[in-house]
Scaffold this active site. Structure first.
Site, PDB file in Angstrom:
ATOM      1  N   GLY A 189      -5.640  11.960  -2.704  1.00 55.76           N
ATOM      2  CA  GLY A 189      -4.185  11.976  -2.619  1.00 55.76           C
ATOM      3  C   GLY A 189      -3.590  10.625  -3.000  1.00 55.76           C
ATOM      4  O   GLY A 189      -4.311   9.647  -3.254  1.00 55.76           O
ATOM      5  N   ASP A 190      -2.269  10.590  -3.119  1.00 55.94           N
ATOM      6  CA  ASP A 190      -1.523   9.362  -3.426  1.00 55.94           C
ATOM      7  C   ASP A 190      -1.930   8.737  -4.757  1.00 55.94           C
ATOM      8  O   ASP A 190      -1.889   7.513  -4.923  1.00 55.94           O
ATOM      9  CB  ASP A 190      -1.697   8.326  -2.297  1.00 55.94           C
ATOM     10  CG  ASP A 190      -1.204   8.859  -0.962  1.00 55.94           C
ATOM     11  OD1 ASP A 190      -0.275   9.692  -0.962  1.00 55.94           O
ATOM     12  OD2 ASP A 190      -1.757   8.452   0.074  1.00 55.94           O
ATOM     13  N   ASP A 226      -1.971  -1.340 -13.889  1.00 57.36           N
ATOM     14  CA  ASP A 226      -1.402  -2.692 -13.738  1.00 57.36           C
ATOM     15  C   ASP A 226      -1.875  -3.395 -12.465  1.00 57.36           C
ATOM     16  O   ASP A 226      -1.891  -4.623 -12.400  1.00 57.36           O
ATOM     17  CB  ASP A 226       0.131  -2.611 -13.732  1.00 57.36           C
ATOM     18  CG  ASP A 226       0.644  -1.643 -12.666  1.00 57.36           C
ATOM     19  OD1 ASP A 226       0.341  -0.432 -12.774  1.00 57.36           O
ATOM     20  OD2 ASP A 226       1.318  -2.096 -11.719  1.00 57.36           O
ATOM     21  N   GLN A 232      -1.725  16.383  -2.146  1.00 57.18           N
ATOM     22  CA  GLN A 232      -3.050  15.897  -1.728  1.00 57.18           C
ATOM     23  C   GLN A 232      -3.948  15.695  -2.961  1.00 57.18           C
ATOM     24  O   GLN A 232      -3.443  15.447  -4.031  1.00 57.18           O
ATOM     25  CB  GLN A 232      -3.703  16.847  -0.709  1.00 57.18           C
ATOM     26  CG  GLN A 232      -3.032  16.863   0.667  1.00 57.18           C
ATOM     27  CD  GLN A 232      -1.774  17.697   0.729  1.00 57.18           C
ATOM     28  OE1 GLN A 232      -1.774  18.851   0.375  1.00 57.18           O
ATOM     29  NE2 GLN A 232      -0.689  17.118   1.189  1.00 57.18           N
ATOM     30  N   GLY A 250       3.643  12.216  -8.006  1.00 55.44           N
ATOM     31  CA  GLY A 250       5.111  12.299  -8.075  1.00 55.44           C
ATOM     32  C   GLY A 250       5.639  11.638  -9.328  1.00 55.44           C
ATOM     33  O   GLY A 250       6.475  12.199 -10.040  1.00 55.44           O
ATOM     34  N   LYS A 251       5.154  10.449  -9.621  1.00 55.72           N
ATOM     35  CA  LYS A 251       5.649   9.722 -10.796  1.00 55.72           C
ATOM     36  C   LYS A 251       5.362  10.499 -12.087  1.00 55.72           C
ATOM     37  O   LYS A 251       6.219  10.621 -12.955  1.00 55.72           O
ATOM     38  CB  LYS A 251       5.007   8.333 -10.887  1.00 55.72           C
ATOM     39  CG  LYS A 251       5.344   7.733 -12.229  1.00 55.72           C
ATOM     40  CD  LYS A 251       4.858   6.398 -12.577  1.00 55.72           C
ATOM     41  CE  LYS A 251       5.092   6.262 -14.083  1.00 55.72           C
ATOM     42  NZ  LYS A 251       5.013   4.930 -14.575  1.00 55.72           N
ATOM     43  N   HIS A 256       5.499  12.082  -2.107  1.00 60.18           N
ATOM     44  CA  HIS A 256       5.474  11.793  -3.539  1.00 60.18           C
ATOM     45  C   HIS A 256       6.628  10.852  -3.873  1.00 60.18           C
ATOM     46  O   HIS A 256       7.794  11.228  -3.750  1.00 60.18           O
ATOM     47  CB  HIS A 256       5.579  13.096  -4.349  1.00 60.18           C
ATOM     48  CG  HIS A 256       4.417  14.019  -4.121  1.00 60.18           C
ATOM     49  ND1 HIS A 256       4.314  15.261  -4.673  1.00 60.18           N
ATOM     50  CD2 HIS A 256       3.287  13.855  -3.390  1.00 60.18           C
ATOM     51  CE1 HIS A 256       3.175  15.827  -4.294  1.00 60.18           C
ATOM     52  NE2 HIS A 256       2.544  14.990  -3.506  1.00 60.18           N
ATOM     53  N   PRO A 273      -1.625   1.892   6.513  1.00 61.72           N
ATOM     54  CA  PRO A 273      -2.277   1.201   5.395  1.00 61.72           C
ATOM     55  C   PRO A 273      -3.358   2.095   4.811  1.00 61.72           C
ATOM     56  O   PRO A 273      -4.090   2.750   5.548  1.00 61.72           O
ATOM     57  CB  PRO A 273      -2.896  -0.048   6.032  1.00 61.72           C
ATOM     58  CG  PRO A 273      -2.764   0.101   7.497  1.00 61.72           C
ATOM     59  CD  PRO A 273      -1.827   1.220   7.799  1.00 61.72           C
ATOM     60  N   GLY A 328      -0.341   9.099  -7.466  1.00 63.92           N
ATOM     61  CA  GLY A 328       0.835   8.881  -8.321  1.00 63.92           C
ATOM     62  C   GLY A 328       1.286  10.175  -8.976  1.00 63.92           C
ATOM     63  O   GLY A 328       1.902  10.167 -10.044  1.00 63.92           O
ATOM     64  N   GLY A 370       3.276   5.688   6.657  1.00 57.93           N
ATOM     65  CA  GLY A 370       3.332   4.227   6.612  1.00 57.93           C
ATOM     66  C   GLY A 370       2.000   3.562   6.917  1.00 57.93           C
ATOM     67  O   GLY A 370       1.907   2.337   6.959  1.00 57.93           O
TER      68      GLY A 370
HETATM   69  P1  GDP Z   1       1.498  10.835  -4.843  1.00 53.25           P
HETATM   70  O1  GDP Z   1       1.389  11.285  -3.429  1.00 53.25           O
HETATM   71  O2  GDP Z   1       0.295  11.200  -5.648  1.00 53.25           O
HETATM   72  O3  GDP Z   1       2.768  11.254  -5.506  1.00 53.25           O
HETATM   73  O4  GDP Z   1       1.508   9.225  -4.799  1.00 53.25           O
HETATM   74  P2  GDP Z   1       2.376   8.321  -3.790  1.00 53.25           P
HETATM   75  O5  GDP Z   1       3.794   8.381  -4.205  1.00 53.25           O
HETATM   76  O6  GDP Z   1       2.065   8.648  -2.393  1.00 53.25           O
HETATM   77  O7  GDP Z   1       1.726   6.902  -4.055  1.00 53.25           O
HETATM   78  C1  GDP Z   1       1.730   6.329  -5.330  1.00 53.25           C
HETATM   79  C2  GDP Z   1       2.521   5.004  -5.273  1.00 53.25           C
HETATM   80  O8  GDP Z   1       2.236   4.247  -6.423  1.00 53.25           O
HETATM   81  C3  GDP Z   1       4.022   5.204  -5.280  1.00 53.25           C
HETATM   82  O9  GDP Z   1       4.636   4.162  -4.559  1.00 53.25           O
HETATM   83  C4  GDP Z   1       4.383   5.104  -6.756  1.00 53.25           C
HETATM   84  O10 GDP Z   1       5.710   4.675  -6.986  1.00 53.25           O
HETATM   85  C5  GDP Z   1       3.419   4.054  -7.194  1.00 53.25           C
HETATM   86  N1  GDP Z   1       2.991   4.164  -8.597  1.00 53.25           N
HETATM   87  C6  GDP Z   1       2.784   5.282  -9.335  1.00 53.25           C
HETATM   88  N2  GDP Z   1       2.294   4.952 -10.550  1.00 53.25           N
HETATM   89  C7  GDP Z   1       2.186   3.606 -10.568  1.00 53.25           C
HETATM   90  C8  GDP Z   1       1.705   2.660 -11.531  1.00 53.25           C
HETATM   91  O11 GDP Z   1       1.259   2.999 -12.605  1.00 53.25           O
HETATM   92  N3  GDP Z   1       1.717   1.344 -11.159  1.00 53.25           N
HETATM   93  C9  GDP Z   1       2.171   0.914  -9.959  1.00 53.25           C
HETATM   94  N4  GDP Z   1       2.138  -0.376  -9.689  1.00 53.25           N
HETATM   95  N5  GDP Z   1       2.638   1.776  -9.035  1.00 53.25           N
HETATM   96  C10 GDP Z   1       2.634   3.091  -9.329  1.00 53.25           C
HETATM   97  P1  IMO Z   2      -0.026  13.401  -1.216  1.00 57.15           P
HETATM   98  O1  IMO Z   2       0.510  14.712  -1.737  1.00 57.15           O
HETATM   99  C1  IMO Z   2      -2.996  11.228   1.091  1.00 57.15           C
HETATM  100  C2  IMO Z   2      -4.748  13.304   4.525  1.00 57.15           C
HETATM  101  C3  IMO Z   2      -4.425  12.761   5.894  1.00 57.15           C
HETATM  102  C4  IMO Z   2      -5.709  13.120   6.635  1.00 57.15           C
HETATM  103  C5  IMO Z   2      -6.060  14.470   6.034  1.00 57.15           C
HETATM  104  C6  IMO Z   2      -5.620  15.654   6.877  1.00 57.15           C
HETATM  105  O2  IMO Z   2       1.025  12.398  -0.928  1.00 57.15           O
HETATM  106  O3  IMO Z   2      -1.099  12.891  -2.121  1.00 57.15           O
HETATM  107  P2  IMO Z   2      -3.243  16.757   7.315  1.00 57.15           P
HETATM  108  O4  IMO Z   2      -1.994  16.167   7.910  1.00 57.15           O
HETATM  109  O5  IMO Z   2      -3.068  17.294   5.941  1.00 57.15           O
HETATM  110  O6  IMO Z   2      -3.893  17.743   8.216  1.00 57.15           O
HETATM  111  O7  IMO Z   2      -4.258  15.511   7.230  1.00 57.15           O
HETATM  112  O8  IMO Z   2      -5.442  14.519   4.773  1.00 57.15           O
HETATM  113  N1  IMO Z   2      -3.573  13.633   3.679  1.00 57.15           N
HETATM  114  C7  IMO Z   2      -3.164  12.897   2.645  1.00 57.15           C
HETATM  115  N2  IMO Z   2      -3.619  11.712   2.189  1.00 57.15           N
HETATM  116  N3  IMO Z   2      -1.995  11.865   0.444  1.00 57.15           N
HETATM  117  C8  IMO Z   2      -1.545  13.065   0.878  1.00 57.15           C
HETATM  118  O9  IMO Z   2      -0.648  13.787   0.205  1.00 57.15           O
HETATM  119  C9  IMO Z   2      -2.114  13.617   2.054  1.00 57.15           C
HETATM  120  N4  IMO Z   2      -1.902  14.745   2.767  1.00 57.15           N
HETATM  121  C10 IMO Z   2      -2.809  14.753   3.746  1.00 57.15           C
HETATM  122  O10 IMO Z   2      -4.194  11.375   5.845  1.00 57.15           O
HETATM  123  O11 IMO Z   2      -6.719  12.212   6.280  1.00 57.15           O
HETATM  124 MG    MG Z   3       1.496  10.482  -1.494  1.00 57.98          MG
END
Ligand code: GDP
Ligand code: IMO
Ligand code: MG
Length: 425
Positions: free
Chosen positions: A12-13, A334, A225, A17-18, A41, A305, A15, A303
């Site tokens: 997950g996370d 980057d 995720q 959304g971007k 996202h 880490p 990027g 929030g």
């Molecule tokens: P998602 O859950 O997959 O949509 O990702 P998140 O939004 O939770 O986390 C990705 C973070 O990285 C966000 O704060 C984005 O704005 C940031 N982000 C996405 N692409 C890039 C990139 O290419 N470079 C940097 N520095 N940040 C990025």
């Molecule tokens: P996005 O869409 C990162 C993780 C939680 C936990 C596990 C189970 O932003 O990428 P849950 O609340 O789903 O039962 O938690 O999954 N988790 C994520 N980690 N990005 C997410 O979504 C996540 N959604 C759930 O931290 O480890």
């Molecule tokens: Mg995310």
């Protein structure tokens, strides 16, 4: 092209959304197919940052149809709050946002049980969930105790369903967690209140998406995720409770596999994870801390880490294989601008034996020591770049090696949070 599916490669996370925001520009329908408000996202447009939890990231572009599919678990309160926040930032959703009748509702007791099971006072594994009620809601769906969005519009039926569920939940809440019984009348009243506010959004979303496909419209399926959090293919039990991988697209939207014409994996140029569970390339040292700082790796939903480490090629290869990813968007390149030496994990050493493939048994993943290859960093600024030719040679070599290790092409490289910080090859 009919449906393009966007899937997280890692935990997950990545990027998503971007990238969804960028690719939405020429799409007609953007649909979320799994997960709930556990997702966060982040999309940055000009100076404004938006964090979408339930609403598809396509909502930021005018004239798009956004769908919350049947595979999503919907928290009405989180949904309404999100609409309010978007409204304050000038984004209107009326007429362009639809929720599937078949989506399951997150009920107050789901969040209560999620938090109770993670409280540490109980036996069992702590997952480090987001506390959004996701696991308990999907459990109820599977055990036929769930309450669906359509049920909101049938007050008597809703009452019966809540009473039935509460009888069972109360036993667990009281006997197992020592908590007070649920006030079912209050819950019914609260959800009938939500019904009033939600009814304008409720639709038959399966037919809506299928018709869009038949009419030649372009549909984007927005994953939440990542593959390593998938309930079947992730590091079970340290996973979420839905299919975050490709199979979730069909079941979570009600579309046939043959309509998916492109599968795009979103992969961060390094690795992060939030919550518990194995993370073979985790760095509990200065480098891990630097990745977190340069990458701003703090959860968009809680929030917390994020745990950080080098890119895990075993994870990448596995994700590409089980999802059939046609190509990859490599994000946050980057962030690596600051490192003189980079590592890519190309295998796992487990009990002295090197494995090139992801083991099915999570215990083995937990014991895996990464086998690394070293790469020279570029130590110059790629942030904001939008042309492949601008990249330093070391960065190009890193991208080339990623392609070889994971077994598919990198067609998009993201170099910053902004919409235009992207290289499309
Ligand atoms: P998602 O859950 O997959 O949509 O990702 P998140 O939004 O939770 O986390 C990705 C973070 O990285 C966000 O704060 C984005 O704005 C940031 N982000 C996405 N692409 C890039 C990139 O290419 N470079 C940097 N520095 N940040 C990025
Ligand atoms: P996005 O869409 C990162 C993780 C939680 C936990 C596990 C189970 O932003 O990428 P849950 O609340 O789903 O039962 O938690 O999954 N988790 C994520 N980690 N990005 C997410 O979504 C996540 N959604 C759930 O931290 O480890
Ligand atoms: Mg995310």
């Amino acid at each position: 092209m009919s449906v393009q599916a966007i899937i997280g490669v890692q935990w997950g996370d990545e990027g998503k959304g971007k990238i969804v925001d960028i690719l939405s520009e020429d799409k007609d329908v953007i649909a979320r197919y799994a997960g709930g408000a556990n997702a966060g996202h982040t999309v940055v447009v000009a100076d404004q940052e938006y964090v979408l939890h339930l609403i598809p990231s396509g909502i930021l572009r005018k004239g798009k149809i956004c769908v919350i599919g049947n595979g999503v678990v919907l928290d009405p309160d989180a949904f309404l709050t999100e609409i309010e926040i978007l409204g304050e930032k000038g984004i209107e959703v009326d007429g362009s946002l639809f929720i599937s009748q078949k989506a399951h509702l997150i009920m107050p007791y789901h969040k209560q049980l999620d938090k109770a099971s993670e409280s540490g006072e109980t036996i069992g594994v702590k997952i480090g969930t987001t506390g959004r009620g996701i696991g308990p809601a999907y459990s109820d769906k599977a055990s036929r105790l769930g309450i669906r969005v359509a049920d909101l519009l049938k007050p008597d039926y809703l009452k019966t369903r809540v009473e039935h569920a509460a009888e069972i939940k109360n036993t667990v809440l009281k006997q197992y967690y020592g908590q007070k019984p649920l006030d079912t009348a209050q819950i019914v009243e609260q959800y009938l209140g939500y019904a009033e506010k939600l009814k304008g959004f409720i639709a038959d979303c399966g037919p809506l998406v299928r018709k869009a496909i038949q009419d030649g419209k372009k549909v984007l399926a927005e994953g939440a995720q990542g593959t390593m959090l998938d309930i079947d293919h992730g590091t079970y039990p340290f996973v979420t409770s839905s299919n975050a991988s490709i199979s979730g697209v069909c079941s979570g939207l009600g579309i046939p596999p043959k309509d998916i014409s492109n599968i795009l994996g979103i992969m961060k140029a390094y690795t992060t994870r939030v919550g518990e569970g194995p993370l073979p390339t985790e760095l509990n040292d200065k480098v891990g801390k630097q990745l977190r700082e340069h990458g701003g790796e703090f959860g968009a939903t809680t929030g917390r880490p994020r745990r950080c480490g080098w890119l895990d090629g075993v994870v990448g290869r596995f994700s590409v294989a089980i999802n059939g990813m046609d190509t990859i968007a490599l994000t946050k390149l980057d962030v690596l601008d600051h490192f003189a030496e980079l590592k890519i994990c190309i295998g796992y050493r487990i009990d002295g034996v090197v494995h090139n493939e992801m083991p099915d048994d999570t215990d083995l993943v937990a014991r895996a020591e990464p086998v690394y290859e070293n790469h020279r960093g570029w130590m110059s600024k790629t942030a904001g770049m939008d042309k492949y030719d601008q990249l330093p040679d070391e960065a190009k070599r890193y991208v080339d090696r990623v392609e070889e290790v994971v077994g598919t092409s990198v067609s998009i490289i993201s170099t910053g949070q902004a919409r235009d910080s992207v290289i499309v090859r």
